[in-house]
Design a protein around this motif. Sequence first.
Motif, PDB file in Angstrom:
ATOM      1  N   GLU A 150      10.064   2.949  -5.830  1.00 54.04           N
ATOM      2  CA  GLU A 150      10.464   1.936  -4.855  1.00 54.04           C
ATOM      3  C   GLU A 150      10.138   0.521  -5.319  1.00 54.04           C
ATOM      4  OE1 GLU A 150      10.258   4.432  -0.655  1.00 54.04           O
ATOM      5  OE2 GLU A 150       8.418   3.553  -1.476  1.00 54.04           O
ATOM      6  N   TRP A 151       9.062   0.358  -6.063  1.00 49.51           N
ATOM      7  CA  TRP A 151       8.730  -0.972  -6.575  1.00 49.51           C
ATOM      8  C   TRP A 151       9.870  -1.544  -7.413  1.00 49.51           C
ATOM      9  CZ3 TRP A 151       5.316  -4.353  -5.065  1.00 49.51           C
ATOM     10  CH2 TRP A 151       4.093  -3.950  -4.513  1.00 49.51           C
ATOM     11  N   THR A 152      10.603  -0.686  -8.109  1.00 45.32           N
ATOM     12  CA  THR A 152      11.669  -1.165  -8.996  1.00 45.32           C
ATOM     13  C   THR A 152      13.059  -0.951  -8.400  1.00 45.32           C
ATOM     14  OG1 THR A 152      11.661   0.962 -10.191  1.00 45.32           O
ATOM     15  CG2 THR A 152      10.284  -0.825 -11.068  1.00 45.32           C
ATOM     16  N   ALA A 153      13.135  -0.565  -7.123  1.00 41.44           N
ATOM     17  CA  ALA A 153      14.420  -0.406  -6.453  1.00 41.44           C
ATOM     18  C   ALA A 153      15.024  -1.774  -6.142  1.00 41.44           C
ATOM     19  CB  ALA A 153      14.255   0.402  -5.173  1.00 41.44           C
ATOM     20  N   PRO A 162      20.090 -10.251  -4.673  1.00 41.59           N
ATOM     21  CA  PRO A 162      20.890  -9.669  -5.761  1.00 41.59           C
ATOM     22  C   PRO A 162      20.164  -9.504  -7.089  1.00 41.59           C
ATOM     23  CG  PRO A 162      22.180 -11.265  -4.525  1.00 41.59           C
ATOM     24  CD  PRO A 162      20.780 -11.364  -3.996  1.00 41.59           C
ATOM     25  N   ASP A 163      19.330 -10.458  -7.463  1.00 43.40           N
ATOM     26  CA  ASP A 163      18.707 -10.424  -8.790  1.00 43.40           C
ATOM     27  C   ASP A 163      17.262  -9.925  -8.770  1.00 43.40           C
ATOM     28  OD1 ASP A 163      21.032 -11.479  -9.955  1.00 43.40           O
ATOM     29  OD2 ASP A 163      20.394 -13.526  -9.494  1.00 43.40           O
ATOM     30  N   TRP A 164      16.799  -9.428  -7.635  1.00 45.11           N
ATOM     31  CA  TRP A 164      15.389  -9.067  -7.504  1.00 45.11           C
ATOM     32  C   TRP A 164      15.214  -7.626  -7.088  1.00 45.11           C
ATOM     33  CZ3 TRP A 164      13.163 -13.728  -4.219  1.00 45.11           C
ATOM     34  CH2 TRP A 164      13.142 -14.862  -5.031  1.00 45.11           C
ATOM     35  N   ASP A 165      14.237  -6.966  -7.718  1.00 48.23           N
ATOM     36  CA  ASP A 165      13.789  -5.679  -7.193  1.00 48.23           C
ATOM     37  C   ASP A 165      12.649  -5.952  -6.206  1.00 48.23           C
ATOM     38  OD1 ASP A 165      11.474  -6.120  -8.736  1.00 48.23           O
ATOM     39  OD2 ASP A 165      12.080  -4.710 -10.310  1.00 48.23           O
ATOM     40  N   MET A 166      12.073  -4.883  -5.659  1.00 49.40           N
ATOM     41  CA  MET A 166      11.055  -5.056  -4.624  1.00 49.40           C
ATOM     42  C   MET A 166       9.829  -5.802  -5.151  1.00 49.40           C
ATOM     43  SD  MET A 166      12.843  -3.680  -2.347  1.00 49.40           S
ATOM     44  CE  MET A 166      14.003  -2.362  -1.962  1.00 49.40           C
ATOM     45  N   ARG A 167       9.465  -5.515  -6.381  1.00 47.46           N
ATOM     46  CA  ARG A 167       8.320  -6.215  -6.975  1.00 47.46           C
ATOM     47  C   ARG A 167       8.593  -7.712  -7.077  1.00 47.46           C
ATOM     48  NH1 ARG A 167       7.387  -4.186 -12.775  1.00 47.46           N
ATOM     49  NH2 ARG A 167       9.423  -5.205 -12.927  1.00 47.46           N
ATOM     50  N   ASP A 168       9.813  -8.086  -7.474  1.00 46.69           N
ATOM     51  CA  ASP A 168      10.168  -9.500  -7.573  1.00 46.69           C
ATOM     52  C   ASP A 168      10.039 -10.209  -6.227  1.00 46.69           C
ATOM     53  OD1 ASP A 168      10.897  -9.339 -10.314  1.00 46.69           O
ATOM     54  OD2 ASP A 168      12.907  -8.626  -9.774  1.00 46.69           O
ATOM     55  N   PRO A 204       2.204  -3.068 -10.702  1.00 44.05           N
ATOM     56  CA  PRO A 204       2.026  -3.101  -9.247  1.00 44.05           C
ATOM     57  C   PRO A 204       0.573  -3.024  -8.801  1.00 44.05           C
ATOM     58  CG  PRO A 204       3.874  -1.686  -9.799  1.00 44.05           C
ATOM     59  CD  PRO A 204       3.203  -2.052 -11.096  1.00 44.05           C
ATOM     60  N   ARG A 205      -0.264  -2.340  -9.569  1.00 44.89           N
ATOM     61  CA  ARG A 205      -1.673  -2.242  -9.175  1.00 44.89           C
ATOM     62  C   ARG A 205      -2.344  -3.605  -9.217  1.00 44.89           C
ATOM     63  NH1 ARG A 205      -3.124   2.351 -13.409  1.00 44.89           N
ATOM     64  NH2 ARG A 205      -1.769   0.903 -14.573  1.00 44.89           N
ATOM     65  N   VAL A 206      -2.028  -4.389 -10.237  1.00 44.36           N
ATOM     66  CA  VAL A 206      -2.565  -5.751 -10.325  1.00 44.36           C
ATOM     67  C   VAL A 206      -1.987  -6.611  -9.216  1.00 44.36           C
ATOM     68  CG1 VAL A 206      -2.685  -7.828 -11.757  1.00 44.36           C
ATOM     69  CG2 VAL A 206      -2.913  -5.565 -12.815  1.00 44.36           C
ATOM     70  N   LEU A 207      -0.687  -6.457  -8.979  1.00 39.49           N
ATOM     71  CA  LEU A 207      -0.024  -7.233  -7.931  1.00 39.49           C
ATOM     72  C   LEU A 207      -0.653  -6.981  -6.568  1.00 39.49           C
ATOM     73  CD1 LEU A 207       2.197  -9.105  -6.936  1.00 39.49           C
ATOM     74  CD2 LEU A 207       3.770  -7.146  -6.943  1.00 39.49           C
ATOM     75  N   ALA A 240       0.814  -1.215   0.000  1.00 33.20           N
ATOM     76  CA  ALA A 240       0.000   0.000   0.000  1.00 33.20           C
ATOM     77  C   ALA A 240       0.844   1.260   0.000  1.00 33.20           C
ATOM     78  CB  ALA A 240      -0.924  -0.003   1.213  1.00 33.20           C
ATOM     79  N   ASP A 241       2.117   1.123   0.361  1.00 32.35           N
ATOM     80  CA  ASP A 241       2.943   2.298   0.628  1.00 32.35           C
ATOM     81  C   ASP A 241       4.072   2.533  -0.374  1.00 32.35           C
ATOM     82  OD1 ASP A 241       3.440   4.512   2.422  1.00 32.35           O
ATOM     83  OD2 ASP A 241       5.248   3.447   3.064  1.00 32.35           O
ATOM     84  N   LEU A 242       4.478   1.485  -1.108  1.00 35.36           N
ATOM     85  CA  LEU A 242       5.619   1.639  -2.014  1.00 35.36           C
ATOM     86  C   LEU A 242       5.293   2.585  -3.159  1.00 35.36           C
ATOM     87  CD1 LEU A 242       6.921  -2.056  -2.290  1.00 35.36           C
ATOM     88  CD2 LEU A 242       7.973  -0.172  -1.026  1.00 35.36           C
ATOM     89  N   THR A 243       6.221   3.486  -3.461  1.00 34.27           N
ATOM     90  CA  THR A 243       6.060   4.374  -4.607  1.00 34.27           C
ATOM     91  C   THR A 243       6.449   3.640  -5.891  1.00 34.27           C
ATOM     92  OG1 THR A 243       8.336   5.194  -4.517  1.00 34.27           O
ATOM     93  CG2 THR A 243       6.694   6.319  -3.128  1.00 34.27           C
ATOM     94  N   ASP A 244       6.153   4.247  -7.027  1.00 36.53           N
ATOM     95  CA  ASP A 244       6.529   3.629  -8.305  1.00 36.53           C
ATOM     96  C   ASP A 244       8.032   3.372  -8.365  1.00 36.53           C
ATOM     97  OD1 ASP A 244       3.897   3.669  -9.106  1.00 36.53           O
ATOM     98  OD2 ASP A 244       4.106   5.471 -10.350  1.00 36.53           O
TER      99      ASP A 244
END
Length: 260
Positions: free
Chosen positions: A29-32, A37-43, A82-85, A23-27
């Motif tokens: 931050e989702w891809t930070a 090592p091989d994953w961003d926050m969405r992963d 991210p909205r679907v996720l 609910a709190d991650l910005t656009d």
Amino acid sequence: MTTLDEIRAALESCYTAIEGLCADLTDAEWTAQSLCPDWDMRDVVQHVVSIEAVMTGWLPQDDSTPPPFERAAEFLAGTDDPRVLVEKVRDVFDSRRRDLSALSAADLDRPSWMPTGRGTYGRFLDIRVFDFWVHVRDITIPLGRTTDDAGLAAELALAQVESSIGYIAGKKVGVPEGGSIAFQLTGPVVREINVAVDGRAKQVAQLDNPDASLRTDSTTFIMLACGRIDPQAQIDSGAVSWTGDAELGERAARNLRFTM
């Protein structure tokens, strides 16, 4: 053994933590970059929740058949958005909450496949708590977010590391035959974990005079054991220190990793 009420409460705290982050991650931050090592926050979120999606409605019938992992693809479809996720995360956790509310204590004793081998469904759920707890910090630590690192979920996460402490001390740290080491955890989960080597390294209740004592907080200890954070940075900051045999203490500080 972890009770049913404890498992329900620990997983609920994990679900709530992930929902709060979603609910709190910005656009941006989702891809930070996460601590993986091989994953961003969405992963990270996709991974940890896809396993819960696979486990939804599933109860083990034996200790060799895994849950239907092929169902992960259904969950993951469209979740690069991210909205679907976020919406799918909410749906999966609501379903898992219903599953957990319907469980009986006897279900925890069901023979079950686990990521670490054959065991019981209760032990599998303990591992799920560990997985969630670490993955939440894979997200929050790089982002500088504060977390509550006490409580039942933290206790269960630490228990997973503690259950492998003989292997860590004997094989990774290399405590020699006849040697011993104490791991002093200052909090939020306060614990002293003692290991002695007599033929093999094993946890013991007490050490009167360990060869080395390593001191750190419980979160640093768990994250080092998972290989998520740099040992040198923790040594430099003073988050990890040791007394006694300096060479053994330093070796312990640098070689706690047993999983990733």
